[in-house]
Design a protein around this motif. Structure first.
Motif, short mmCIF file in Angstrom:
data_model
loop_
_atom_site.label_atom_id
_atom_site.label_comp_id
_atom_site.label_asym_id
_atom_site.label_seq_id
_atom_site.Cartn_x
_atom_site.Cartn_y
_atom_site.Cartn_z
N GLY A 1 38.74 37.74 42.66
CA GLY A 1 37.83 37.40 41.58
C GLY A 1 38.16 36.05 41.00
N ALA A 2 37.25 35.09 41.19
CA ALA A 2 37.39 33.76 40.60
C ALA A 2 36.13 33.48 39.80
CB ALA A 2 37.59 32.71 41.69
N ASP A 3 35.68 34.50 39.08
CA ASP A 3 34.39 34.46 38.40
C ASP A 3 34.50 34.26 36.90
OD1 ASP A 3 35.56 36.98 38.49
OD2 ASP A 3 33.67 38.07 38.52
N GLY A 4 35.54 33.57 36.46
CA GLY A 4 35.57 33.04 35.11
C GLY A 4 36.01 33.98 34.01
N LEU A 5 35.93 33.45 32.78
CA LEU A 5 36.37 34.17 31.58
C LEU A 5 35.72 35.54 31.47
CD1 LEU A 5 37.89 34.01 28.80
CD2 LEU A 5 35.78 33.03 27.88
N HIS A 6 34.44 35.64 31.80
CA HIS A 6 33.69 36.89 31.67
C HIS A 6 33.65 37.65 32.99
CE1 HIS A 6 32.34 35.58 27.69
NE2 HIS A 6 32.09 34.40 28.24
N SER A 7 34.69 37.58 33.76
CA SER A 7 34.75 38.12 35.11
C SER A 7 34.24 39.56 35.21
CB SER A 7 36.19 38.07 35.62
OG SER A 7 36.33 38.78 36.83
N ALA A 8 33.19 39.74 36.00
CA ALA A 8 32.67 41.09 36.26
C ALA A 8 33.61 41.86 37.16
CB ALA A 8 31.28 40.99 36.89
N LEU A 9 34.25 41.17 38.09
CA LEU A 9 35.18 41.85 38.99
C LEU A 9 36.40 42.36 38.23
CD1 LEU A 9 35.76 42.69 41.92
CD2 LEU A 9 36.98 40.53 42.20
N ARG A 10 36.88 41.56 37.28
CA ARG A 10 38.01 42.01 36.47
C ARG A 10 37.66 43.30 35.72
NH1 ARG A 10 38.71 37.83 32.73
NH2 ARG A 10 37.36 39.03 31.33
N THR A 11 36.49 43.33 35.13
CA THR A 11 36.05 44.54 34.41
C THR A 11 35.95 45.72 35.35
OG1 THR A 11 34.85 43.22 32.77
CG2 THR A 11 34.18 45.52 33.03
N MET A 12 35.42 45.49 36.54
CA MET A 12 35.21 46.55 37.51
C MET A 12 36.53 47.18 37.97
SD MET A 12 33.08 46.19 41.10
CE MET A 12 31.72 45.44 40.22
N VAL A 13 37.56 46.36 38.15
CA VAL A 13 38.80 46.84 38.76
C VAL A 13 39.91 47.07 37.74
CG1 VAL A 13 40.64 46.25 40.41
CG2 VAL A 13 38.25 45.70 40.93
#
Length: 407
Positions: free
Chosen positions: A155-167
Motif C-alpha cells: 500500500g502506497a496510497d497515501g495518508l488516507h490509505s484504503a489498504l491500510r484500513t482494510m488490513v
C-alpha cells in the motif's frame, strides 16, 4: 521465489518509485490507482540529504532537476510586501528552507511514471475492493471485477490509505492530526512572481505564492490552525468554502489569490497529520510512504521518506528471496529511526506555528546541539546498501542489520 508478482496500490510518488526498484530487482509489478490518470500540480516537494543519492541511483537526477520549479529563494514579507527575511537555495548546502531540488508533486509523479510505464503494468481508474491472503500469496478482487493473485501487496496510497484500513484497522487508530490544515492550488501569475517564493504570516495563518515552471502561473499556498478537519477529504466544494471562511480578513495579497479559487484546475486541501504505526506489514501485505509513516508536510521530508523507503523495501525483499517476513523486517529495521527523526521535525514545526493562548505555558527552546543532531539524522541518518547484485545472487552486498540508522 524469483520474478515475484507484486501489486502496488497508489501511483503518486511512493508507488512508482517502488515499482522502479522492484522491477530492477526482478519482480513483475502491477500498480493500481483509483484516479483515472496522474494528478497534476500539488504542493512543491523536496529532495534533501540522502534522498538525492537515491534519485541518482535511480538514474533520474537529470530528469528530476529538469522538472524542478527553479525557485532560487524565499522571502517572508509583511502585509505591505516589505521583505522581513530571506532564504536562498544554496543555504545549508542546498538542504535548507528552500531545497536545491524543489519539484511539484505532480511533476515528480510524472517523471517516475514515465520512467516505469514501459516495464510496469499500470491500472488507472480502479482499486482493491477485497483482499485475502494465505501462506503462499494474496488473492485480490478489484472494484472493476477483475480477480488476480499476487505474491505481495504494498500500500502506497497515501495518508488516507484504503489498504491500510482494510488490513490494519480504522484510520483513526494511526493518524495523528497536528492541528493545522494546508491548501494548494495554481493561479495566474498576475503578481510578478519571478523565481522567488513569498510567504506572509498572520495570527497562526499563512498565505504564500511560489513559482512553477510555467511562468504564466504560480502556486498558491495557505495554512490555518484547526483542531480537526470536519470536511470529507474528497468534498472539494466544502473544502473551498472552509478555506474562504478560515482566511477571511487576512491581509497582504490574500483576497486576490482567493479570487481564483473557483477557477483553479488542481485544488488540494488536507489536514497536517502523521501516521504512527507499530509495524508496517502484516503477512504478505506491507505499507510504504505516507500510508505507513507520514511525517506531514511540516517536516519537508515526506518525499524523502517515500523515495528512501522504496529503495530499501525493494532491496530488502529481494535480498530475502522475496520472503515477506524477513524482507519486511529488514525494511523496518533500516527505516524506523530515520522515520522517527523526520516525524519529530514535523511535530516541532507544527508546534512553532501554534498561536499560544493566554494560559499557555512558554515552552523551552531545544538545545542547539541537540537540534543540529536531529536535523542531521532526519537528512542523512540512514545507510543505503548496494543491492545491485541481489537479483542475480539472491544476497545483498551489505548484510541487513536490525537498525543501520546513524546516531
Amino acid at each position: 521465489m524469483s520474478g515475484a508478482r507484486v501489486l502496488v496500490a497508489g501511483a503518486s510518488i511512493a508507488g512508482p518509485a517502488l515499482a522502479h526498484w522492484l522491477r530492477r530487482r526482478g519482480a513483475e509489478v502491477t500498480v493500481v490507482e483509483r484516479a483515472p490518470e496522474l494528478r497534476p500540480g500539488g504542493q512543491a516537494v523536496d529532495a534533501r540529504g540522502v534522498t538525492k543519492e537515491v534519485i541518482r541511483r535511480m538514474g533520474l537526477d537529470l530528469a528530476v532537476r529538469a522538472a524542478c520549479t527553479q525557485t532560487i529563494g524565499a522571502h517572508t514579507v509583511d502585509a505591505d510586501g516589505n521583505v522581513l527575511e530571506t532564504f536562498r537555495v544554496d543555504d545549508d548546502g542546498g538542504d535548507g528552507f528552500i531545497s536545491e531540488i524543489e519539484i511539484l508533486r505532480g511533476d515528480l509523479s510524472r517523471v517516475l511514471h514515465d520512467d516505469t510505464r514501459d516495464g510496469v503494468e499500470y491500472i488507472f481508474g480502479d482499486r482493491i475492493a477485497e483482499l485475502t491472503q494465505d501462506a503462499d500469496g494474496v488473492d485480490v478482487v478489484f472494484a472493476g471485477g477483475d480477480r488476480r493473485r499476487f505474491d505481495l501487496v504494498i500500500g502506497a496510497d497515501g495518508l488516507h490509505s484504503a489498504l491500510r484500513t482494510m488490513v490494519f484497522g480504522p484510520h483513526e487508530r494511526f493518524v495523528r492530526h497536528l492541528g493545522h490544515v494546508l491548501a494548494f492550488y495554481s493561479v495566474p501569475n498576475e503578481f510578478g512572481l519571478d523565481r522567488w517564493l513569498i510567504d506572509y504570516q498572520e495570527s497562526g495563518r499563512s498565505a504564500g505564492l511560489r513559482p512553477i515552471q510555467d511562468a504564466t502561473r504560480a502556486m498558491a499556498m495557505f495554512s490555518f490552525p484547526s483542531a480537526d478537519l470536519d470536511v470529507d477529504y474528497r468534498d472539494v466544494a466544502a473544502q473551498k468554502r472552509l478555506l474562504r471562511e478560515r482566511m477571511a480578513g487576512m491581509g497582504w495579497l490574500t483576497p486576490r489569490i482567493l479570487a481564483h479559487l473557483d477557477d483553479t484546475p488542481d485544488f488540494y486541501l488536507d489536514q497536517v497529520a502523521q501516521v504512527v504505526m507499530d509495524r508496517w506489514s502484516s503477512g504478505r501485505v506491507g505499507l510504504l510512504g505516507d500510508a505507513a509513516f507520514s511525517s506531514s508536510p511540516m517536516s519537508g521530508q515526506g518525499t524523502g521518506l517515500a523515495l528512501v523507503g522504496a529503495y530499501l523495501l525493494a532491496g530488502e525483499l529481494a535480498a530475502a528471496g522475496w520472503d515477506p517476513e524477513a524482507g519486511f523486517a529488514g525494511y523496518e529495521g533500516r527505516m524506523r529511526s530515520f522515520v522517527e527523526a523526520n516525524q519529530e521535525i514535523g511535530r516541532m514545526h507544527a508546534r512553532s506555528r501554534d498561536v499560544p493562548g493566554p494560559d499557555t505555558e512558554s515552552s523551552t527552546e531545544p538545545a542547539v546541539e541537540w537540534l543540529h543532531e536531529l536535523v542531521e539524522r532526519a537528512l542523512n541518518g540512514i545507510e543505503l546498501p548496494d543491492y545491485e547484485e541481489v537479483a542475480d545472487s539472491g544476497a545483498p552486498a551489505v548484510p541487513p542489520t536490525t537498525s543501520s540508522a546513524k546516531s
